[in-house]
Design a protein around this motif. Structure first.
Motif, PDB file in Angstrom:
ATOM      1  N   LEU A 139       0.906  -1.158   0.122  1.00  0.00           N
ATOM      2  CA  LEU A 139       0.032   0.072   0.071  1.00  0.00           C
ATOM      3  C   LEU A 139       0.698   1.285  -0.074  1.00  0.00           C
ATOM      4  O   LEU A 139       0.245   2.426  -0.147  1.00  0.00           O
ATOM      5  N   GLY A 140       2.114   1.159   0.224  1.00  0.00           N
ATOM      6  CA  GLY A 140       3.087   2.386   0.110  1.00  0.00           C
ATOM      7  C   GLY A 140       3.151   3.057   1.194  1.00  0.00           C
ATOM      8  O   GLY A 140       3.537   4.266   1.263  1.00  0.00           O
ATOM      9  N   MET A 141       2.700   2.616   2.514  1.00  0.00           N
ATOM     10  CA  MET A 141       2.715   3.443   3.635  1.00  0.00           C
ATOM     11  C   MET A 141       4.181   3.399   4.246  1.00  0.00           C
ATOM     12  O   MET A 141       5.019   2.726   4.037  1.00  0.00           O
ATOM     13  N   GLU A 142       4.440   4.748   4.745  1.00  0.00           N
ATOM     14  CA  GLU A 142       5.828   4.693   5.195  1.00  0.00           C
ATOM     15  C   GLU A 142       5.873   4.139   6.789  1.00  0.00           C
ATOM     16  O   GLU A 142       5.002   4.300   7.867  1.00  0.00           O
ATOM     17  N   GLN A 143       6.756   3.311   7.146  1.00  0.00           N
ATOM     18  CA  GLN A 143       6.823   2.567   8.368  1.00  0.00           C
ATOM     19  C   GLN A 143       7.654   3.752   9.425  1.00  0.00           C
ATOM     20  O   GLN A 143       8.742   4.166   9.277  1.00  0.00           O
ATOM     21  N   VAL A 144       6.808   3.994  10.518  1.00  0.00           N
ATOM     22  CA  VAL A 144       7.351   4.737  11.265  1.00  0.00           C
ATOM     23  C   VAL A 144       8.063   4.171  12.747  1.00  0.00           C
ATOM     24  O   VAL A 144       8.888   4.710  13.227  1.00  0.00           O
ATOM     25  N   ASP A 145       7.547   3.237  12.851  1.00  0.00           N
ATOM     26  CA  ASP A 145       8.169   2.362  13.940  1.00  0.00           C
ATOM     27  C   ASP A 145       7.753   0.908  13.893  1.00  0.00           C
ATOM     28  O   ASP A 145       7.078   0.508  12.587  1.00  0.00           O
ATOM     29  N   ALA A 146       7.721   0.191  14.747  1.00  0.00           N
ATOM     30  CA  ALA A 146       7.540  -1.653  14.366  1.00  0.00           C
ATOM     31  C   ALA A 146       6.158  -1.988  13.884  1.00  0.00           C
ATOM     32  O   ALA A 146       6.118  -2.770  13.148  1.00  0.00           O
ATOM     33  N   ASP A 147       5.373  -0.989  14.591  1.00  0.00           N
ATOM     34  CA  ASP A 147       3.861  -1.388  14.507  1.00  0.00           C
ATOM     35  C   ASP A 147       3.206  -0.193  13.744  1.00  0.00           C
ATOM     36  O   ASP A 147       1.931  -0.471  13.539  1.00  0.00           O
ATOM     37  N   THR A 148       3.854   0.658  13.302  1.00  0.00           N
ATOM     38  CA  THR A 148       3.127   1.966  12.840  1.00  0.00           C
ATOM     39  C   THR A 148       3.354   2.460  11.363  1.00  0.00           C
ATOM     40  O   THR A 148       4.612   2.650  11.234  1.00  0.00           O
ATOM     41  N   PHE A 149       2.308   2.565  10.391  1.00  0.00           N
ATOM     42  CA  PHE A 149       2.619   2.954   8.998  1.00  0.00           C
ATOM     43  C   PHE A 149       1.874   4.182   8.520  1.00  0.00           C
ATOM     44  O   PHE A 149       0.515   4.247   9.181  1.00  0.00           O
ATOM     45  N   ARG A 150       2.320   5.154   8.048  1.00  0.00           N
ATOM     46  CA  ARG A 150       1.755   6.438   7.865  1.00  0.00           C
ATOM     47  C   ARG A 150       1.824   6.732   6.494  1.00  0.00           C
ATOM     48  O   ARG A 150       2.531   6.345   5.514  1.00  0.00           O
ATOM     49  N   ILE A 151       0.695   7.367   5.877  1.00  0.00           N
ATOM     50  CA  ILE A 151       0.358   7.810   4.761  1.00  0.00           C
ATOM     51  C   ILE A 151      -0.406   9.280   4.615  1.00  0.00           C
ATOM     52  O   ILE A 151      -1.517   9.165   5.303  1.00  0.00           O
ATOM     53  N   GLY A 152       0.284  10.200   4.137  1.00  0.00           N
ATOM     54  CA  GLY A 152      -0.423  11.569   4.569  1.00  0.00           C
ATOM     55  C   GLY A 152      -0.272  11.868   6.021  1.00  0.00           C
ATOM     56  O   GLY A 152       0.470  11.578   6.708  1.00  0.00           O
ATOM     57  N   PRO A 153      -1.706  12.444   6.389  1.00  0.00           N
ATOM     58  CA  PRO A 153      -1.633  12.900   7.906  1.00  0.00           C
ATOM     59  C   PRO A 153      -2.039  11.792   8.859  1.00  0.00           C
ATOM     60  O   PRO A 153      -2.115  11.939  10.015  1.00  0.00           O
ATOM     61  N   ASP A 154      -2.420  10.567   8.294  1.00  0.00           N
ATOM     62  CA  ASP A 154      -3.132   9.471   9.257  1.00  0.00           C
ATOM     63  C   ASP A 154      -2.145   8.225   9.140  1.00  0.00           C
ATOM     64  O   ASP A 154      -1.231   7.938   8.333  1.00  0.00           O
ATOM     65  N   ALA A 155      -2.461   7.411  10.285  1.00  0.00           N
ATOM     66  CA  ALA A 155      -1.561   6.198  10.320  1.00  0.00           C
ATOM     67  C   ALA A 155      -2.269   5.151  10.657  1.00  0.00           C
ATOM     68  O   ALA A 155      -3.579   5.047  11.419  1.00  0.00           O
ATOM     69  N   ILE A 156      -1.913   3.778  10.353  1.00  0.00           N
ATOM     70  CA  ILE A 156      -2.473   2.648  10.774  1.00  0.00           C
ATOM     71  C   ILE A 156      -1.376   2.071  11.950  1.00  0.00           C
ATOM     72  O   ILE A 156      -0.036   2.251  11.649  1.00  0.00           O
ATOM     73  N   LYS A 157      -1.983   1.430  12.976  1.00  0.00           N
ATOM     74  CA  LYS A 157      -1.096   0.758  13.866  1.00  0.00           C
ATOM     75  C   LYS A 157      -1.527  -0.698  13.782  1.00  0.00           C
ATOM     76  O   LYS A 157      -2.735  -0.992  13.957  1.00  0.00           O
ATOM     77  N   LEU A 158      -0.603  -1.625  13.764  1.00  0.00           N
ATOM     78  CA  LEU A 158      -0.920  -2.986  14.097  1.00  0.00           C
ATOM     79  C   LEU A 158      -0.939  -3.486  15.392  1.00  0.00           C
ATOM     80  O   LEU A 158      -0.174  -3.377  16.075  1.00  0.00           O
ATOM     81  N   LEU A 159      -2.193  -4.092  15.583  1.00  0.00           N
ATOM     82  CA  LEU A 159      -2.510  -4.682  16.955  1.00  0.00           C
ATOM     83  C   LEU A 159      -2.759  -5.980  17.071  1.00  0.00           C
ATOM     84  O   LEU A 159      -3.752  -6.503  16.568  1.00  0.00           O
ATOM     85  N   PRO A 160      -1.878  -6.836  17.419  1.00  0.00           N
ATOM     86  CA  PRO A 160      -1.892  -8.505  17.444  1.00  0.00           C
ATOM     87  C   PRO A 160      -3.023  -8.837  18.009  1.00  0.00           C
ATOM     88  O   PRO A 160      -3.753  -9.878  18.006  1.00  0.00           O
TER      89      PRO A 160
END
Length: 213
Positions: free
Chosen positions: A160-181
């Motif tokens: 999806l081309g999101m930037e990895q900010v840390d081990a579980d967080t991916f950002r694109i534009g102003p918003d982020a996805i966080k992976l929650l196992p």
């Protein structure tokens, strides 16, 4: 190309209760329409910096599941991005079609952990300048279930081309996805100026409050 995490959304039971709940957090209605064919009210709320989509069906359905159930991404080439992701083996839910609202086109697929992902191509822009008059200062992230974290990281980061900010967080534009196992449904991570206990909305969605940076 996928260029924006546009919203997180889902079906709600009581429209007035949901609007009142999010109004208390400082959210504003930035888009509202009624889809005649499906008898569905669609409302986009802007909560600080991000969008939450509420879908309220006029006809009750005892079998329906309520709560946040998908994340929506904007693309400038729906057919190409959808074909690419399906070609990589991600689960097809619905192929590209005209949106029920008549506003552009959309498609749905499944991420590696079963999260519904909506791809949107439209010209309308519902997002306005950040709304920070309420207690919420930022929609810090949308947390998504990720029992298989590595597969989710590959999907959101590589494909999806999101930037990895840390081990579980991916950002694109102003918003982020966080992976929650450990999550079973999407979670809203909200940054506030003052400490605030975590909460659930009228449909049982989890809201996690974080200190604003």
């Amino acid at each position: 190309m996928i260029y924006e995490l546009n919203h997180v959304g889902g079906r709600i039971q009581d429209l007035d209760a949901s609007l009142a709940f999010y109004d208390d957090l400082g959210a504003a209605v930035v888009d509202r329409l009624f889809m005649q064919s499906s008898r569905v009210h669609r409302i986009h709320l802007q909560l600080a910096t991000g969008l939450v989509e509420l879908l309220h069906h006029e006809q009750p359905d005892a079998e329906a599941a309520y709560g946040l159930n998908h994340v929506g991404f904007m693309t400038d080439d729906l057919d190409s991005d959808y074909a690419r992701l399906i070609g990589l083996g991600y689960g097809e839910i619905s192929s590209p079609r005209v949106a029920g609202s008549g506003q552009g086109r959309l498609a749905f697929l499944s991420d590696p952990n079963g999260v519904r992902v909506e791809l949107l191509q439209r010209s309308e822009e519902f997002r306005v300048a950040p709304i920070t008059s309420g207690p919420v200062q930022q929609l810090a992230h949308v947390g998504v279930p990720a029992a298989d974290r590595a597969a989710a990281a590959e999907f959101y980061g590589t494909y999806l081309g999101m930037e990895q900010v840390d081990a579980d967080t991916f950002r694109i534009g102003p918003d982020a996805i966080k992976l929650l196992p450990s999550a079973t449904a999407p979670v809203l991570g909200l940054a506030t100026a003052e400490p605030r206990p975590n909460a659930v909305d009228p449909d049982g969605n989890q809201l996690v409050f974080l200190a604003a940076s």
